[in-house]
Design an enzyme around this catalytic site. Structure first.
Site, PDB file in Angstrom:
ATOM      1  N   ARG A  47      -3.986  -8.447  -2.125  1.00 44.21           N
ATOM      2  CA  ARG A  47      -5.135  -9.065  -3.013  1.00 44.21           C
ATOM      3  C   ARG A  47      -5.411  -8.867  -4.311  1.00 44.21           C
ATOM      4  NH1 ARG A  47      -9.459  -7.540   1.547  1.00 44.21           N
ATOM      5  NH2 ARG A  47      -7.841  -5.344   0.720  1.00 44.21           N
ATOM      6  N   SER A  48      -5.308  -7.484  -4.313  1.00 43.39           N
ATOM      7  CA  SER A  48      -5.419  -7.042  -6.137  1.00 43.39           C
ATOM      8  C   SER A  48      -3.719  -6.396  -6.568  1.00 43.39           C
ATOM      9  CB  SER A  48      -6.015  -6.078  -5.777  1.00 43.39           C
ATOM     10  OG  SER A  48      -5.951  -4.767  -4.814  1.00 43.39           O
ATOM     11  N   HIS A 104       7.079  -0.644  18.730  1.00 47.72           N
ATOM     12  CA  HIS A 104       6.699  -0.011  17.968  1.00 47.72           C
ATOM     13  C   HIS A 104       6.642   1.730  17.457  1.00 47.72           C
ATOM     14  CE1 HIS A 104       1.884  -0.086  16.368  1.00 47.72           C
ATOM     15  NE2 HIS A 104       2.699   0.206  15.342  1.00 47.72           N
ATOM     16  N   ILE A 105       7.573   1.930  16.975  1.00 47.66           N
ATOM     17  CA  ILE A 105       8.305   3.257  16.816  1.00 47.66           C
ATOM     18  C   ILE A 105       7.514   3.422  15.067  1.00 47.66           C
ATOM     19  CG2 ILE A 105       9.240   3.491  19.231  1.00 47.66           C
ATOM     20  CD1 ILE A 105      11.522   3.017  16.912  1.00 47.66           C
ATOM     21  N   GLY A 106       7.288   3.206  14.588  1.00 42.74           N
ATOM     22  CA  GLY A 106       7.474   2.793  13.166  1.00 42.74           C
ATOM     23  C   GLY A 106       7.290   4.863  12.543  1.00 42.74           C
ATOM     24  N   ARG A 108       1.224  -5.605  11.774  1.00 40.66           N
ATOM     25  CA  ARG A 108       0.704  -5.082  13.094  1.00 40.66           C
ATOM     26  C   ARG A 108       1.324  -7.171  13.767  1.00 40.66           C
ATOM     27  NH1 ARG A 108      -0.272  -0.419  13.348  1.00 40.66           N
ATOM     28  NH2 ARG A 108      -1.822   0.690  14.223  1.00 40.66           N
ATOM     29  N   GLU A 153       1.791  -5.891  23.420  1.00 37.58           N
ATOM     30  CA  GLU A 153       2.265  -4.771  23.885  1.00 37.58           C
ATOM     31  C   GLU A 153       1.991  -4.377  24.887  1.00 37.58           C
ATOM     32  OE1 GLU A 153       2.518  -2.007  19.660  1.00 37.58           O
ATOM     33  OE2 GLU A 153       2.969  -4.348  18.324  1.00 37.58           O
ATOM     34  N   GLY A 191       0.903  -0.993   0.185  1.00 35.85           N
ATOM     35  CA  GLY A 191      -0.272   0.095  -0.176  1.00 35.85           C
ATOM     36  C   GLY A 191       0.826   1.664  -0.104  1.00 35.85           C
ATOM     37  N   ARG A 192      -0.045   2.155   0.514  1.00 36.57           N
ATOM     38  CA  ARG A 192       1.010   3.623   0.547  1.00 36.57           C
ATOM     39  C   ARG A 192       2.736   3.141   1.207  1.00 36.57           C
ATOM     40  NH1 ARG A 192      -4.307   5.665   2.774  1.00 36.57           N
ATOM     41  NH2 ARG A 192      -3.997   3.640   4.466  1.00 36.57           N
ATOM     42  N   ILE A 193       2.478   1.913   2.561  1.00 38.38           N
ATOM     43  CA  ILE A 193       4.265   2.653   2.733  1.00 38.38           C
ATOM     44  C   ILE A 193       4.844   0.996   2.491  1.00 38.38           C
ATOM     45  CG2 ILE A 193       5.424   2.010   5.251  1.00 38.38           C
ATOM     46  CD1 ILE A 193       3.243   3.261   6.440  1.00 38.38           C
TER      47      ILE A 193
HETATM   48  P1  NAP Z   1      -2.667   0.412   2.859  1.00 39.19           P
HETATM   49  O1  NAP Z   1      -2.087   1.610   1.806  1.00 39.19           O
HETATM   50  O2  NAP Z   1      -4.076   0.687   3.178  1.00 39.19           O
HETATM   51  O3  NAP Z   1      -2.252  -0.374   2.444  1.00 39.19           O
HETATM   52  C1  NAP Z   1      -1.851  -1.534   2.681  1.00 39.19           C
HETATM   53  C2  NAP Z   1      -1.948  -2.906   1.987  1.00 39.19           C
HETATM   54  O4  NAP Z   1      -1.759  -4.113   2.438  1.00 39.19           O
HETATM   55  C3  NAP Z   1      -2.811  -2.438   0.782  1.00 39.19           C
HETATM   56  O5  NAP Z   1      -1.463  -2.567  -0.298  1.00 39.19           O
HETATM   57  C4  NAP Z   1      -3.436  -4.018   0.477  1.00 39.19           C
HETATM   58  O6  NAP Z   1      -4.209  -3.997  -0.652  1.00 39.19           O
HETATM   59  C5  NAP Z   1      -2.716  -5.349   0.955  1.00 39.19           C
HETATM   60  N1  NAP Z   1      -3.100  -5.549   2.142  1.00 39.19           N
HETATM   61  C6  NAP Z   1      -4.929  -5.480   2.552  1.00 39.19           C
HETATM   62  N2  NAP Z   1      -5.262  -7.237   3.242  1.00 39.19           N
HETATM   63  C7  NAP Z   1      -4.423  -7.490   2.433  1.00 39.19           C
HETATM   64  C8  NAP Z   1      -4.483  -9.602   2.695  1.00 39.19           C
HETATM   65  N3  NAP Z   1      -5.182  -9.907   3.573  1.00 39.19           N
HETATM   66  N4  NAP Z   1      -3.090 -10.127   1.598  1.00 39.19           N
HETATM   67  C9  NAP Z   1      -2.360  -9.399   1.350  1.00 39.19           C
HETATM   68  N5  NAP Z   1      -1.926  -7.281   1.611  1.00 39.19           N
HETATM   69  C10 NAP Z   1      -4.184  -7.200   2.368  1.00 39.19           C
HETATM   70  O7  NAP Z   1      -1.812   0.937   5.031  1.00 39.19           O
HETATM   71  P2  NAP Z   1      -0.666   1.525   4.305  1.00 39.19           P
HETATM   72  O8  NAP Z   1      -0.869   3.104   4.893  1.00 39.19           O
HETATM   73  O9  NAP Z   1       0.165   1.234   3.609  1.00 39.19           O
HETATM   74  O10 NAP Z   1      -0.220   1.431   6.285  1.00 39.19           O
HETATM   75  C11 NAP Z   1      -0.267  -0.248   5.819  1.00 39.19           C
HETATM   76  C12 NAP Z   1      -0.750  -0.475   7.726  1.00 39.19           C
HETATM   77  O11 NAP Z   1       1.191  -0.498   8.367  1.00 39.19           O
HETATM   78  C13 NAP Z   1      -1.000  -0.159   8.754  1.00 39.19           C
HETATM   79  O12 NAP Z   1      -2.479  -0.690   8.398  1.00 39.19           O
HETATM   80  C14 NAP Z   1      -0.818  -0.876   9.668  1.00 39.19           C
HETATM   81  O13 NAP Z   1      -0.917  -1.643  10.700  1.00 39.19           O
HETATM   82  C15 NAP Z   1       0.769  -0.154   9.419  1.00 39.19           C
HETATM   83  N6  NAP Z   1       1.208   0.331  10.255  1.00 39.19           N
HETATM   84  C16 NAP Z   1       2.681   0.085  10.862  1.00 39.19           C
HETATM   85  C17 NAP Z   1       3.428   1.050  11.727  1.00 39.19           C
HETATM   86  C18 NAP Z   1       4.487   1.423  12.559  1.00 39.19           C
HETATM   87  O14 NAP Z   1       4.433   1.736  13.991  1.00 39.19           O
HETATM   88  N7  NAP Z   1       4.515  -0.215  12.683  1.00 39.19           N
HETATM   89  C19 NAP Z   1       2.806   2.526  11.122  1.00 39.19           C
HETATM   90  C20 NAP Z   1       2.203   2.967  10.247  1.00 39.19           C
HETATM   91  C21 NAP Z   1       1.558   2.473  10.155  1.00 39.19           C
HETATM   92  P3  NAP Z   1      -5.651  -4.482  -0.789  1.00 39.19           P
HETATM   93  O15 NAP Z   1      -6.272  -4.074  -0.333  1.00 39.19           O
HETATM   94  O16 NAP Z   1      -5.012  -5.428  -2.557  1.00 39.19           O
HETATM   95  O17 NAP Z   1      -5.121  -6.356  -0.846  1.00 39.19           O
END
Ligand code: NAP
Length: 321
Positions: A179-180, A287-289, A239, A268, A157-159
């Protein structure tokens, strides 16, 4: 006229709250490190129109059922797996998150975890500070290369894309699984789509950046680790509950995979005596992402703007529902 009441569940920088304080009476849990006790959260929620919450707060049906004035919950995170979205919808409460503004900071941290784990940076730094460095040696604390290797991003996704951009700078081959498919990312970054198991088999670094959902819960299980290369390094900045931690411990103990860089855990804070923390091939962060001062301030300001907008009857900038 009395202003609406907003409760913030953790101490945030005062300067980020100025605009919210103009339109609302703001209560705030005074500790930066200690989470608000459940009892206090429920009591504050009873009278609040807005809640600014942390990913460590459990915003569940019980809370929504006992918060008659609540209009908006703004989570200081992009993930919102700590919030019962169905219960929020039932009560017509808006839920907001903080996407985009934390993308690059989280990608920086994720890539640091890759480098730190592969090149044994934490172990090496302790080695010097503990006075163990007696002489230079050709294979002293030698790790694995990152450049020109294959990275497999689960959750592009974005990250995930921001991590792929960094990987491109390290001349890595980029595989991804969602998934897509994302034709744009394939074109821009040369990323190649793979089924989950093919990605696991082919990657030197398997990076989890998927959100926690019923589908992703426990997706990195025994079979997943078995499918990875013996030299693979597993990175989790998504997560914790996407991973079966017992299976990860066994995979590391039995050299099924070579190492792990972790920012997130099933529970956590992780217990100090957790087996993962005893392994030198594990780099563990708290958890300092997104935890740069600049980004955390932006997240706080965005959450405040979202609350102010919803209370004012407008659409939030970054609504989840
Ligand atoms: P995002 O843009 O919504 O990206 C999530 C990606 O995951 C999407 O491309 C989605 O694509 C894919 N996804 C969803 N369900 C899936 C599945 N069942 N199998 C495979 N891929 C799947 O979100 P983001 O902003 O990048 O953030 C992603 C996650 O990083 C957050 O939800 C959060 O849990 C985590 N995060 C952690 C920290 C940290 O401090 N460590 C900081 C920020 C975020 P599809 O819909 O096509 O499957």
């Amino acid at each position: 006229m009395q202003k609406p009441y907003v409760f913030i569940t953790r101490k945030l920088p005062e300067e980020t709250l100025v605009s919210l304080k103009e339109i609302a009476d703001v209560g705030m849990w005074p500790s930066e490190e200690e989470a608000v006790p459940r009892k206090v959260l429920l009591k504050e929620a009873q009278k609040a129109e807005g809640l600014l919450t942390m990913l460590s707060d459990n915003i569940d049906k019980e809370l929504f059922d006992n918060a008659p004035s609540l209009k908006v919950v703004a989570n200081l995170a992009v993930g919102y797996d700590n919030i019962d979205i169905e219960a929020a919808k039932m009560k017509n409460v808006r839920v907001c998150n903080t996407p985009d503004i934390l993308t690059d900071s989280t990608a920086d941290l994720t890539f640091s975890l890759i480098l730190a784990t592969a090149r044994r940076i934490v172990e090496s730094a302790s080695y010097v500070k503990e006075g163990k460095w007696n002489s230079w040696g050709p294979l002293l604390l030698a790790g694995a290369d990152v450049h020109h290797k294959t990275i497999g991003i689960v959750g592009m996704g974005r990250i995930g894309e921001a991590v792929a951009r960094r990987a491109k700078g390290f001349d890595m081959n980029i595989l991804y699984h969602n998934r897509s498919r994302k034709p744009e990312a394939e074109k821009k970054l040369g990323a190649v789509y793979r089924d989950f198991y093919d990605l696991l088999k082919e990657s030197d670094f398997v990076v989890c950046l998927a959100p926690l959902t019923t589908e992703t819960k426990g997706m990195f299980n025994r079979e997943a680790f078995q499918a990875m290369k013996q030299s693979a390094i597993f990175i989790n900045a998504g997560r914790g509950a996407s991973v079966d931690e017992e299976a990860l411990v066994d995979a590391l103990k039995n050299s099924v995979i070579a190492g792990a860089g972790l920012d997130v855990y099933v529970i956590e804070p992780i217990a100090a005596d957790h087996p993962l923390l005893t392994m030198k091939q594990v780099v563990a962060l708290p958890h300092i992402g997104s935890a740069s001062v600049e980004t955390r301030k932006k997240m706080s300001e965005l959450a405040c703007r979202n609350i102010a907008k919803v209370i004012d009857g407008k659409k939030a900038e970054t609504p989840v529902v």
